[in-house]
Each structure stands twice: as C-alpha cells, then as structure tokens.
Design a protein around this motif. Structure first.
Motif, PDB file in Angstrom:
ATOM      1  N   UNK A 197     -35.962  -4.204 -12.362  1.00  0.00           N
ATOM      2  CA  UNK A 197     -35.971  -2.902 -11.697  1.00  0.00           C
ATOM      3  C   UNK A 197     -34.559  -2.418 -11.397  1.00  0.00           C
ATOM      4  N   UNK A 198     -33.697  -3.340 -11.058  1.00  0.00           N
ATOM      5  CA  UNK A 198     -32.298  -2.963 -10.825  1.00  0.00           C
ATOM      6  C   UNK A 198     -31.648  -2.491 -12.129  1.00  0.00           C
ATOM      7  N   UNK A 199     -31.964  -3.178 -13.206  1.00  0.00           N
ATOM      8  CA  UNK A 199     -31.430  -2.779 -14.512  1.00  0.00           C
ATOM      9  C   UNK A 199     -31.908  -1.379 -14.849  1.00  0.00           C
ATOM     10  N   UNK A 200     -33.163  -1.121 -14.621  1.00  0.00           N
ATOM     11  CA  UNK A 200     -33.715   0.191 -14.935  1.00  0.00           C
ATOM     12  C   UNK A 200     -33.092   1.270 -14.058  1.00  0.00           C
ATOM     13  N   UNK A 201     -32.780   0.908 -12.847  1.00  0.00           N
ATOM     14  CA  UNK A 201     -32.127   1.867 -11.953  1.00  0.00           C
ATOM     15  C   UNK A 201     -30.743   2.230 -12.492  1.00  0.00           C
ATOM     16  N   UNK A 202     -30.037   1.238 -13.007  1.00  0.00           N
ATOM     17  CA  UNK A 202     -28.673   1.473 -13.507  1.00  0.00           C
ATOM     18  C   UNK A 202     -28.669   2.074 -14.909  1.00  0.00           C
ATOM     19  N   UNK A 203     -29.747   1.857 -15.644  1.00  0.00           N
ATOM     20  CA  UNK A 203     -29.837   2.346 -17.019  1.00  0.00           C
ATOM     21  C   UNK A 203     -31.145   3.136 -17.168  1.00  0.00           C
ATOM     22  N   UNK A 204     -31.209   4.279 -16.531  1.00  0.00           N
ATOM     23  CA  UNK A 204     -32.484   4.995 -16.446  1.00  0.00           C
ATOM     24  C   UNK A 204     -33.038   5.485 -17.781  1.00  0.00           C
ATOM     25  N   UNK A 205     -32.160   5.687 -18.747  1.00  0.00           N
ATOM     26  CA  UNK A 205     -32.633   6.225 -20.027  1.00  0.00           C
ATOM     27  C   UNK A 205     -32.789   5.158 -21.099  1.00  0.00           C
ATOM     28  N   UNK A 206     -32.564   3.937 -20.747  1.00  0.00           N
ATOM     29  CA  UNK A 206     -32.604   2.874 -21.757  1.00  0.00           C
ATOM     30  C   UNK A 206     -34.005   2.304 -21.910  1.00  0.00           C
ATOM     31  N   UNK A 207     -34.266   1.830 -23.119  1.00  0.00           N
ATOM     32  CA  UNK A 207     -35.482   1.043 -23.351  1.00  0.00           C
ATOM     33  C   UNK A 207     -35.141  -0.396 -22.989  1.00  0.00           C
ATOM     34  N   UNK A 208     -35.896  -0.933 -22.065  1.00  0.00           N
ATOM     35  CA  UNK A 208     -35.605  -2.296 -21.606  1.00  0.00           C
ATOM     36  C   UNK A 208     -36.602  -3.265 -22.236  1.00  0.00           C
ATOM     37  N   UNK A 209     -36.076  -4.288 -22.853  1.00  0.00           N
ATOM     38  CA  UNK A 209     -36.907  -5.295 -23.523  1.00  0.00           C
ATOM     39  C   UNK A 209     -36.756  -6.630 -22.794  1.00  0.00           C
ATOM     40  N   UNK A 226     -23.077  -3.105 -15.744  1.00  0.00           N
ATOM     41  CA  UNK A 226     -24.047  -2.114 -16.221  1.00  0.00           C
ATOM     42  C   UNK A 226     -23.761  -0.727 -15.654  1.00  0.00           C
ATOM     43  N   UNK A 227     -23.073  -0.704 -14.529  1.00  0.00           N
ATOM     44  CA  UNK A 227     -22.771   0.586 -13.910  1.00  0.00           C
ATOM     45  C   UNK A 227     -21.664   1.323 -14.651  1.00  0.00           C
ATOM     46  N   UNK A 228     -21.006   0.641 -15.586  1.00  0.00           N
ATOM     47  CA  UNK A 228     -19.845   1.238 -16.258  1.00  0.00           C
ATOM     48  C   UNK A 228     -20.226   2.234 -17.339  1.00  0.00           C
ATOM     49  N   UNK A 229     -21.281   1.970 -18.062  1.00  0.00           N
ATOM     50  CA  UNK A 229     -21.652   2.868 -19.145  1.00  0.00           C
ATOM     51  C   UNK A 229     -23.142   2.764 -19.411  1.00  0.00           C
ATOM     52  N   UNK A 230     -23.654   3.736 -20.136  1.00  0.00           N
ATOM     53  CA  UNK A 230     -25.082   3.795 -20.430  1.00  0.00           C
ATOM     54  C   UNK A 230     -25.371   3.256 -21.831  1.00  0.00           C
ATOM     55  N   UNK A 231     -26.471   2.565 -21.925  1.00  0.00           N
ATOM     56  CA  UNK A 231     -26.905   2.037 -23.216  1.00  0.00           C
ATOM     57  C   UNK A 231     -28.278   2.600 -23.551  1.00  0.00           C
ATOM     58  N   UNK A 232     -28.615   2.548 -24.816  1.00  0.00           N
ATOM     59  CA  UNK A 232     -29.949   2.994 -25.223  1.00  0.00           C
ATOM     60  C   UNK A 232     -30.951   1.864 -25.143  1.00  0.00           C
ATOM     61  N   UNK A 233     -30.446   0.663 -25.343  1.00  0.00           N
ATOM     62  CA  UNK A 233     -31.345  -0.491 -25.350  1.00  0.00           C
ATOM     63  C   UNK A 233     -30.741  -1.601 -24.488  1.00  0.00           C
ATOM     64  N   UNK A 234     -31.618  -2.246 -23.747  1.00  0.00           N
ATOM     65  CA  UNK A 234     -31.204  -3.387 -22.926  1.00  0.00           C
ATOM     66  C   UNK A 234     -32.140  -4.548 -23.263  1.00  0.00           C
TER      67      UNK A 234
END
Lengths: 334, 171
Positions: free
Chosen positions: A240-252, A206-214
C-alpha cells in the motif's frame, strides 16, 4: 744429420701445438658466438609486448536512469525463526545472520554454465542463443533475446532481487533491493543509493521518480517467521505504501522463488513446503491490495517443487542463467 | 713445410672466422638494439593485460560463489565505473546476495582516470559493507581486506578469501 732431424721434429711438434691451440681458440670463439646469438633470440621473443585484449567497451550509454542500482546487496538468508511469538504488525524480527552464512560452496568452481552439472531437469527455460562462457549455450534466455528493457520498471526486494539486478543485463531497469531486506526492515533500512548519492530507504528512493511497473518480491527472509498472517499483513502495508508513492504504476507481487535441497544447509526453514505455504499468503496479499500476482515460482520449480540443484550454489540465490529464466517470465507475463 | 704452412693458414682462417662471427654478432646485436629497446619501451607502456588478469583471478582463486562476467553495459550500473575512464577491463560478479565476491580489473585511460576508478571501487566496497554488515558478517572480512591496487594506469580489485593468491596473480 741426426741432430738436424730431431731439430726439425721438435720444431714441427711446436708448430703443431701452436696450431692446435689456435684451432681450439677458434672453436671457442664460434661456440661463444653461437651461444650469444641463441640467448639474444630468446630474449627478443620474451620482450614482445602483450596485446591487451579489451573485454569491456568504453562506450555505452547505459544510462542508469537514476543511479539507484541494486548494488546495495543483501544476504537474504537472514531469515530468523523468531521464537518470540510476537505478532503485532511490524514485529521486530531481526535477522541473526546465521542463515546468511550459507555454505555456498558446493560447487564453487563452476564455470558460468549453471546447469551442466547435474543433468537435472531445469524448469521452464526457453533458451536460445549463447550465454558467454555458458556450457549450456542455447538453453537459457539471454538479455538480448528478452526484448523488454524494463526501462519503465523498478524491482523491489531482497538479495534475490539484488542478484537479478546484477545478472539480468538490463542497464535501464531500476533495482531498489538490499540483502536481508524484509517487510519489516524495509521501513527503516537505509541501504538504497539515492540519486544524490546518499543512502535512503526503498520508500525514499521510490519518492524520487515515477515508474510504470513495480515488481515486488519478499518472503525468503520471512519464511521462518512464526506467524505468516503477520507477514501477510505487513506485506500489505508495504504494498500500500508503494502504491501511494507510485499511484500510476502497475504493481506486481511475485511469489517466492523455490529453493533447492542445498538451502537446508543454511537454515532448516528453507523447504519447498514452507515456500509453497508462504506463497498462499502472498497470493492473498496481492488480492487484498488489488495487485497482480505473478507466480514466478512456477517458472523455476521442478516437478517436486524445488529449485534445480544446479540453479544455485547455496540453494537460494540464483545463478545468472536462472535469473534470465526469471526475467523472461516477467517479460512474458507483465 | 708446406703441410705446416697449410695447417697454419687453416688455423688462421678459423680464428679470423670466429672473430668475424663475434664481430658480426656484435654488429647485428647493435642493429637489433633499437628494436630491442623499442620492444622494452613498448613493454613499459603495456605492462598488464587487465582482462587476462581478471580471468586468471577467476580461474586460480577459490570462490564460494559462481562468478559471471558482467556485461559492459552493466559495469557502470553495478560497479560504478564510468566507461570513459578505461580502455580495457573485465568484471566478474557473483550470484548476488550470497557473497560479496567480485573481480574488477581495468586499464585506465591514464593515471588520473585510474585514480577515479579507484575511487569508484572504494565506494563499491563501502556500499557492499553496508549491505552485508547486518546480514552476512562473514562477508565483511572479505570486504575489509579486499585487494584493491593501482599500478600506474591499471586498477585491480579482488574480493575473495585468498588475498595472497590474488596479490600474487596481480603482481
């Protein structure tokens, strides 16, 4: 005179004999010729080159936005009823793999069609077009019909998510999923192929690139845990770790998919009651982390809450058609 | 005498006719020879139908999982074989996660491409071993004895419990 006659008789008999031999020889020649020609004809027909039917095109830009694909498989069914009663966060619950030996073979020789078997109601399947080789053509959504290509999305989870990745027909979607992964092992399990070809954890990926949706789904491997509140707490840590790594993504956060009655053969913990019970904790985890809860379970359950028998050979891992129902739910609801 | 002469002539005609036929078939077989040898050459060029073999593996081997054909657009993503390496092929995968059962048959563009395909499939098997090792040890047996063969420009992989059957089908 008599002598002359007998001489002539003898001569004619001899001649007749010679002629008879010639006739037989001629017949023999004709027979051999006919046989030879017949054999040649047979051999010629066998020598025709077989035309290779190309089933797979050699052009495609399937991308693969990062090589991180779902090919790291897992066997989900490594749920472990840990009797140790330890309840700390990140309690070490190791899968004993026993569930993994799912006797998937109840209907091993099924064709691609999944629901032809029992005529049981299948859950919310919209369905249109054809699924190749599917005898229930028209009953399930196809990749082409689901317009969302999920190019901006990443799917995180266990072997059910691995199966989704393999069967969804969405080459642009990213899957960081691994057989047997759970909310405890996700921190250390280096089974995800990274962009550089090495193996790393989900978080490394997840640290490699940013996604819009998780899209996240855990739970089937933890349903046998003795303390579901511990599961919820660890799940929240993961999110919470996912959100930290993907701060701009919508997490489902997805609910755990239902299981069919076959799942009991793998482990007695796999019951509808347990699945539904665990989903309440998952819903809480979503609320506590500010994420959207997607009740994909509702898209695949029957009236009694279970997965249709024909949806899976082991009661847990979805066949392709049902993966498409799952995917369509996600496309329609996120 | 006349009758004898006629009989002898008839016998001669039959013999000559027979000889001529044999000679004719010889000559016709000679003229067919170029066609036969070109058919043989063609056969040498196209000795396998990768897709058909994949289909036969799917139908004749006993599987625990349900196998589905993998869409062409997904082959590189899931199996790791790039599309520019092959001209034909077919891949069957399982439901994912339950078993490691899989079929992958390719006709490479050439032998060098087939080598690359072999490498990719070997990596696929190793990745699967890593994925299953701690969770479904039973699948490791399949992966450890996976049938993976290269025949000229053709590459065949079959991960199942019936390796002998698979090898027989692949030929």
């Amino acid at each position: 005179m008599e002598r002359k006659k007998s001489k002539v008789k003898r001569r004619s008999k001899t001649l007749q004999g010679i002629i008879g031999v010639f006739c037989l020889a001629a017949l023999g020649f004709v027979g051999v010729w006919a046989f030879n020609n017949a054999m040649e004809g047979f051999n010629a027909s066998k020598a025709d080159p077989i035309s290779a039917v190309s089933q797979v095109t050699s052009r495609n830009d399937s991308a693969d936005t990062g090589a991180e694909n779902a090919s790291s498989l897992t066997d989900d069914t490594s749920v472990v009823p840990d009797e140790s009663k330890s309840e700390e966060s990140k309690a070490d619950v190791s899968g004993d793999g026993s569930e993994a030996e799912s006797e998937a073979g109840s209907t091993p020789e099924e064709t691609e069609d999944s629901s032809s078997a029992a005529g049981e109601e299948d859950s919310s399947s919209e369905s249109e077009a054809d699924v190749p080789g599917d005898t229930n053509a028209g009953k399930f959504p196809t990749a082409a019909e689901i317009k969302d290509d999920f190019a901006d999305a990443v799917f995180i989870g266990n072997s059910r998510t691995v199966g989704l990745g393999m069967n969804c027909g969405k080459p642009l979607a990213t899957f960081y999923a691994s057989t047997g992964l759970n909310v405890n092992t996700i921190w250390d399990s280096a089974t995800i192929t990274l962009d550089n070809g090495s193996y790393g954890t989900v978080f490394d990926a997840l640290a490699q690139k940013q996604f819009s949706r998780v899209y996240v789904m855990f739970g089937i491997n933890e349903v046998g845990w003795p303390y579901w509140d511990s599961f919820q707490s660890q799940y929240e840590d993961v999110v919470n770790k996912i959100k930290e790594l993907q701060p701009d993504a919508r997490v489902y956060i997805q609910s755990v998919l239902p299981v069919s009655s076959l799942a009991i053969n793998t482990n007695a913990v796999f019951t509808t009651e347990n699945i539904d019970g665990l989903n309440e904790f998952i819903k809480n985890a979503a609320a506590n982390t500010g994420c959207t809860y997607l009740d994909v379970n509702s898209a695949l359950r029957q009236e009694d809450g279970s997965l249709p028998l024909e949806a899976s050979t082991d009661g847990i891992h979805l066949m392709k058609d049902y993966c498409m129902v799952w995917l369509k739910y996600l496309a329609d609801n996120s | 005498m006349k009758k004898q002469f006629i009989a002898a002539a008839a016998a001669l005609v039959l013999c000559v006719g027979g000889l001529a036929s044999c000679g004719g078939s010889d000559s016709s077989s000679k003229s067919d020879a170029p066609a036969a040898s070109s058919a043989a050459e063609a056969q040498a060029d196209v000795t396998k139908d990768a897709a058909a073999i994949a289909d036969k593996l799917k139908s004749d081997v006993v599987w625990k999982d349900q196998l589905n054909e993998l869409e062409s657009a997904m082959v590189e993503k899931i199996i790791g074989v790039k599309p520019d390496l092959y001209t034909a092929g077919k891949v069957y995968i399982g439901a994912g996660g339950a078993t490691a059962e899989e079929i992958a048959c390719f006709e490479g563009k050439d032998e060098a491409a087939a080598d690359s395909i072999m490498e990719a499939l070997n990596k696929r098997i190793e990745a699967q071993k890593k994925a299953f090792e701690n969770y479904v040890p039973g699948e490791l047996d399949k992966l450890g004895s996976a049938v993976l063969v290269k025949q000229g420009k053709y590459v065949f992989m079959c991960i199942s419990d019936e390796n002998d059957k698979a090898k027989e089908i692949i030929g």
